[in-house]
Design an enzyme around this catalytic site. Structure first.
Site, short mmCIF file in Angstrom:
data_model
loop_
_atom_site.label_atom_id
_atom_site.label_comp_id
_atom_site.label_asym_id
_atom_site.label_seq_id
_atom_site.Cartn_x
_atom_site.Cartn_y
_atom_site.Cartn_z
N ARG A 6 8.43 8.62 7.43
CA ARG A 6 8.26 8.97 6.01
C ARG A 6 6.80 9.39 5.71
O ARG A 6 5.87 8.61 5.86
CB ARG A 6 8.63 7.75 5.18
CG ARG A 6 8.82 8.02 3.71
CD ARG A 6 9.28 6.74 3.03
NE ARG A 6 9.85 6.98 1.72
CZ ARG A 6 10.56 6.06 1.05
NH1 ARG A 6 10.79 4.86 1.59
NH2 ARG A 6 11.04 6.33 -0.14
N PHE A 10 5.39 11.92 7.39
CA PHE A 10 5.31 12.89 8.49
C PHE A 10 3.87 13.36 8.74
O PHE A 10 3.59 14.54 8.82
CB PHE A 10 6.21 14.08 8.15
CG PHE A 10 6.64 14.89 9.35
CD1 PHE A 10 7.65 14.43 10.17
CD2 PHE A 10 6.04 16.09 9.63
CE1 PHE A 10 8.05 15.18 11.27
CE2 PHE A 10 6.43 16.84 10.74
CZ PHE A 10 7.44 16.39 11.55
N THR A 63 7.05 22.21 7.26
CA THR A 63 5.96 23.07 7.72
C THR A 63 6.47 24.11 8.72
O THR A 63 5.86 25.15 8.89
CB THR A 63 4.83 22.23 8.33
OG1 THR A 63 5.37 21.36 9.32
CG2 THR A 63 4.13 21.42 7.26
N GLU A 91 9.13 11.15 0.07
CA GLU A 91 7.92 10.80 0.79
C GLU A 91 6.67 10.59 -0.06
O GLU A 91 5.88 9.69 0.23
CB GLU A 91 7.63 11.88 1.84
CG GLU A 91 8.65 11.93 2.95
CD GLU A 91 8.45 13.12 3.88
OE1 GLU A 91 8.24 12.92 5.07
OE2 GLU A 91 8.51 14.26 3.38
N ARG A 125 0.60 18.36 9.71
CA ARG A 125 0.67 17.92 8.32
C ARG A 125 -0.47 16.98 7.98
O ARG A 125 -0.96 16.96 6.84
CB ARG A 125 2.03 17.27 8.01
CG ARG A 125 2.24 17.03 6.52
CD ARG A 125 3.62 16.49 6.21
NE ARG A 125 4.61 17.53 6.03
CZ ARG A 125 4.95 18.05 4.86
NH1 ARG A 125 4.33 17.66 3.75
NH2 ARG A 125 5.90 18.96 4.77
#
Length: 781
Positions: free
Chosen positions: A357, A359, A457, A727, A325
């Protein structure tokens, strides 16, 4: 006696539940102390308590354990070690690389070697400190520079390329090189990690776990106990915060407690104290970056080479998708034509870092924002103008480096609106005048945007189930696979169901998350809690509504499309009936009053090997304008003012959404200003308590803190037209970091890059100002 239908009247138009700022469903219980967390649950007679035995060294061979002194203490019942695990001695984690308890080596200072089980918490903790591990130290890798030099990785590196970055750099009019280190972050949930394992009849288990992922806890416990998943039930009514720290790592506590309970044949509760929680659990991944960028006279990026090295700790945990990510978000809001990205997942002898939070998104966003800030300074241009010049546009300029089209970009409208409402240009002029007059106190200002992809993801996690039960009195109970951790998920789901059935919100109750009700539920993470579970609950309620509509059609001889459910009434062309009356009549006629609902996110797909495709259903956008003050003699800084314009689509609950934006921003501000993790030369975490680790307090909230919501529904078909909010606001705090760099730059006029290690503590700001030369301790980068 059959009640006659009421005569047809003009339908009422009560206010729907969705779109209104209803209070959090647990707010009253929480402020009065009546909301139960796991440590508040009544304990079964015979419950014992566990405490962890921790490694004191960062790396070494483990030859054995001497627990004789501990076992002689009053109340101590047992010591639990790796040999006591009846199933697989490795956790059922994705990479299968982490032991339940240390087996023949220890990998970090704080690793759990085993447990002491005793009659009280105090006895267990006292005894655990007396257990001695027989170890032989081995060399430890404590930072990413060492890991890179030794090619020490938890997972193979990943490379993403588009175009020819080397050629683009060679022909660019301007080039810059830079490095950056960004530290990790402790989750600091109010409710620490806890699990309560209760043996049941016939080899079954009940696990109370403070977890974001009950389904994974169920699987991990079953795997460790060598039983089927159906023999393990996991329940969680609410958590006192998670922030990602309880996505995988709550599973450790549950497994430890269950293994101990199996050995002693009694219920076992395990609650970590704050110091042990710090020492044992993983953090946000620290990152180190090297980059080279080429750009034109307007500051538009022509080519970029970026290396990102994540400190993953001793095992993979979720480091793969976190680092992925970061790769997906290192563009943030900007088009990168010719780009080469290398992502290294470094193995170190520290806690295994985990979800937090954002990620990995924040670690990607800060890299490109730092680069653009340096480009602006090198050109002597306003940083906002440079950012606007690089935004995703139309045609070929709307394709990300991982080949996903950016079809819903609102930043070309959102940023100018925030610029005007925050009076950015006027304030920038005033700040320049201030800095010209003041030699000690400098000010800085910055606007930074956010474009954040919403979906897991890992595509398989983008699914959810829910149950809706309507009782004969007309009350409604909802159960779904998501977890309430303070973010208002249950409140939003109740609002969605209330509107789908046309009943008052007070008639809808959301119950504890429970693996025996909704199986195989995904983690409550990736900001997708409402998107997934809200939609599943809506579909379940829609099924019940369809059953009732068909029943009323049979009574009144009309079509299903002519039936309305609103204001606690069921309205047909021939009659208006009370909701509860229709429910009772339907039950008497054997109509199904409950249903399940299932939802899977559409459109998403991507190739995990090449990191290309469409990993996200949509993007959430936002921007923040931040003004700071910096004392150049002490390094002390303060955030003076924040203006935020953020995109939550059509808000299901504006009060909750604004609260999430405010909280996310302040938590992000902590990551970038005060929350510094320091490991000493022996690999021991020195910042393991509130006395040494500083999260933002109420006094750190800026005096001017304005939040506005972007007035547009989600362009994708999401529940209620909403967008995820958990997030994305976290990354708005990058504006604080950029404003601080702007203040540092005000101390000189050379246009050079401002090298500021994050978090921007007083010490790191002094180093950026050139007033300190050496680091105090070792950070996680």
């Amino acid at each position: 006696m059959t009640r006659s239908p009421a005569p047809v009247a003009a339908p009422a138009h009560p206010q729907p539940a969705m779109g209104q700022p209803h209070p959090h469903e647990s707010a009253r219980a929480q402020v009065t102390g009546n909301a139960s967390y796991i440590d508040d649950l009544p304990e079964v007679r015979g419950t014992l308590y566990a405490a962890p035995i921790l490694s004191r060294i960062a790396h070494g061979h483990l030859h054995g354990v001497d627990a004789s002194a501990a076992l002689q203490l009053p109340g101590v019942r047992s010591v639990v070690l790796a040999a006591d695990v009846p199933g697989d001695r490795l956790l059922a984690a994705f990479a299968h690389d982490e032991p339940v308890f240390a087996i023949d080596r220890v990998e970090y200072a704080g690793q759990v070697i085993g447990l002491v089980v005793a009659d009280s918490v105090e006895q267990a903790r006292r005894a655990a400190r007396l257990v001695r591990a027989d170890t032989t130290p081995l060399p430890a890798v404590l930072n990413v520079q060492q890991a890179l030099a030794q090619q020490n990785y938890v997972l193979p590196p990943v490379f993403v390329r588009r175009g020819d970055a080397a050629a683009a750099l060679a022909r660019a009019p301007h080039r810059l090189r830079g490095q950056l280190e960004v530290g990790g972050q402790e989750h600091f949930y109010l409710e620490g990690q806890i699990a309560y394992a209760l043996p049941q009849e016939q080899g079954q288990w009940l696990i109370h776990s403070s977890t974001q992922h009950p389904g994974e806890v169920q699987h991990w416990v079953a795997h460790a106990l060598a039983v089927d998943n159906h023999a393990v039930r996991v329940e969680c009514r609410r958590m006192g915060g998670g922030f990602g720290g309880k996505e995988t790592q709550a599973g450790h506590l549950a497994v430890w407690a269950a293994v101990a309970a199996r050995k002693v044949g009694r219920p076992v509760k395990l609650r970590l104290d704050r110091d042990d929680d710090f020492l044992i659990t993983g953090k946000r991944h620290p990152f180190a970056y090297d980059w080279e960028v080429g750009f034109d006279d307007a500051g538009r990026i022509q080519g970029l080479k970026l290396r990102m090295a994540a400190n993953c700790g001793f095992s993979a945990d979720l480091s793969g998708p976190v680092a992925d990510r970061a790769v997906f978000h290192c563009d943030n809001a900007y088009f990168l034509q010719d780009v080469e990205i290398a992502s290294y997942r470094c193995k170190t002898n520290t806690q295994s870092h985990t979800a937090f939070r954002g990620f990995g998104g924040p670690q990607g966003v800060i890299a490109i924002e730092t680069i653009l800030g340096d480009i602006a300074r090198a050109l002597g241009r306003d940083a906002l103008d440079v950012r606007m010049a690089n935004l995703y546009g139309l045609g070929e300029r709307n394709i990300t480096h991982y080949q996903m089209p950016v079809e819903d970009n609102i930043l070309h409208d959102l940023l100018p609106k925030l610029e005007l409402s925050a009076q950015y240009r006027q304030r920038k002029e005033a700040i320049s005048a201030w800095n010209a007059r003041n030699t000690v106190l400098k000010r800085g200002i910055a606007i930074t945007p956010v474009k954040f992809g919403i979906s897991f993801t890992a595509t398989l996690f983008n699914q959810a189930g829910a149950l809706v039960h309507v009782y004969t009195d007309g009350s409604v109970q909802v159960n779904h696979g998501g977890i309430e951790m303070g973010q208002g998920l249950h409140t939003k789901v109740a609002q969605i169901v209330a509107d789908e059935l046309g009943v008052p919100l007070a008639r809808v109750l959301v119950t504890a998350s429970d693996t025996s009700k909704v199986p195989n539920a995904s983690a409550t993470a990736a900001s997708a809690g409402t998107d997934l579970n809200g939609r599943a609950a809506q579909f379940a309620a829609r099924n019940v509504r369809a059953n009732l509509a068909a029943f009323v059609c049979g009574l009144d001889g009309c079509g299903a499309g002519e039936i309305q459910f609103q204001g606690g009434q069921v309205i047909s062309p021939k009659a208006v009936r009370a909701w509860s009356d229709v429910v009772q009549q339907a039950y008497a006629n054997r109509i199904q009053l409950w249903s399940d609902g299932f939802y899977r996110t559409p459109k998403i797909h991507y190739d995990k090997t090449t990191l290309t495709g469409r990993p996200f259903y949509y993007f959430a956008y936002g921007a923040a304008c931040c003004e700071v003050a910096l004392d150049t003699l002490t390094g002390e800084s303060r955030v003076l003012a924040v203006d935020i314009l953020h995109d939550v689509g059509q808000s299901i609950n504006p009060a909750i959404d604004i609260g999430q934006i405010e909280g996310g921003f302040i938590q992000g501000m902590g990551w970038l200003t005060t929350e510094q993790l320091v490991w000493n030369e022996q690999g021991q975490l020195a910042t393991h308590a509130p006395s040494t680790y500083k999260i933002p307090a109420t006094g750190d909230v800026p005096a001017r803190f304005r939040v506005a919501l972007w007035p547009e529904a989600n362009r994708e078909d999401n529940v209620g037209g909403s967008k995820a909010v958990g997030e994305p606001p976290f990354m708005l705090a990058v504006a604080v970091y950029e404003a601080l760099r702007d203040a540092v730059a005000a101390t000189r006029a050379d246009g050079a890059c401002v090298h500021l290690t994050a978090p921007a503590t007083a010490e790191n700001l002094l180093r950026a100002l050139g007033r300190l030369d050496t680091a105090a301790g070792r950070e996680g980068g």
